[in-house]
Design a protein around this motif. Sequence first.
Motif, mmCIF file in Angstrom:
data_model
loop_
_atom_site.group_PDB
_atom_site.id
_atom_site.type_symbol
_atom_site.label_atom_id
_atom_site.label_comp_id
_atom_site.label_asym_id
_atom_site.label_seq_id
_atom_site.Cartn_x
_atom_site.Cartn_y
_atom_site.Cartn_z
ATOM 1 N N PHE A 143 0.814 -1.213 0.000
ATOM 2 C CA PHE A 143 0.000 0.000 0.000
ATOM 3 C C PHE A 143 0.851 1.268 0.000
ATOM 4 N N THR A 144 1.996 1.248 0.663
ATOM 5 C CA THR A 144 2.833 2.447 0.676
ATOM 6 C C THR A 144 3.551 2.653 -0.649
ATOM 7 N N THR A 145 3.876 1.580 -1.337
ATOM 8 C CA THR A 145 4.581 1.733 -2.614
ATOM 9 C C THR A 145 3.640 1.825 -3.799
ATOM 10 N N ALA A 146 2.348 1.557 -3.597
ATOM 11 C CA ALA A 146 1.410 1.575 -4.726
ATOM 12 C C ALA A 146 1.205 2.988 -5.261
ATOM 13 N N GLY A 147 1.220 4.008 -4.403
ATOM 14 C CA GLY A 147 0.988 5.378 -4.844
ATOM 15 C C GLY A 147 2.206 6.033 -5.458
ATOM 16 N N ARG A 148 3.357 5.498 -5.225
ATOM 17 C CA ARG A 148 4.580 6.099 -5.752
ATOM 18 C C ARG A 148 4.772 5.748 -7.214
ATOM 19 N N THR A 149 5.410 6.678 -7.895
ATOM 20 C CA THR A 149 5.811 6.386 -9.272
ATOM 21 C C THR A 149 7.313 6.204 -9.276
#
Length: 184
Positions: A143-149
């Motif tokens: 969940f924390t890395t899903a929003g990052r590009t």
Amino acid sequence: MSAEEPLLRLARAAVFATVCLFLSTAGHAFAGGGGVDPAVLLAGLAGTMGLAYAINGREREPEVVLAASAVAQISLHEVFGWTTHSVPTALGTEHGHRTFGMTLAHLMVAMASGWWLYRGEQAAWLMLRLWATAPFPVLRWLFTTAGRTTPPAPPAVPVSFPQPRPAWTVPAAIHRRGPPAIIG
């Protein structure tokens, strides 16, 4: 999931009973004891499952599993010996039910299968513990890395990049060559 859960206890008891029953039946037939009546097999399965269910209320040490395996093997051997007729073996002897060699063979099989069952139970408990704890950190990371590009890749180096010239020198490096000067 705890060790006291009836479904988990029943599954562990079923594996224990199946392994003990299979090895004892195969050994009995291999040693010339003949086939075992299906009713006796069911009774042996029920008895072995009862023993396993009674002792597996929690994770057990290897000594307990080895002792239970030995008790199950010897008991099944005796029950099979009382209920089947002996047949001659390839060596011309009949299946001996109370010989030292047969008891030793059953104890060796019991120790090997008991150790195997203990290690399998250890692996099962490890998987249950990992399943109980591992999903949360993995889900949090997802969940924390899903929003990052991901950052863009650096540009490629052009082919016409200037090469160093042999005539370029560093003047400070020339006068410092050699051993250090003696200051004194």
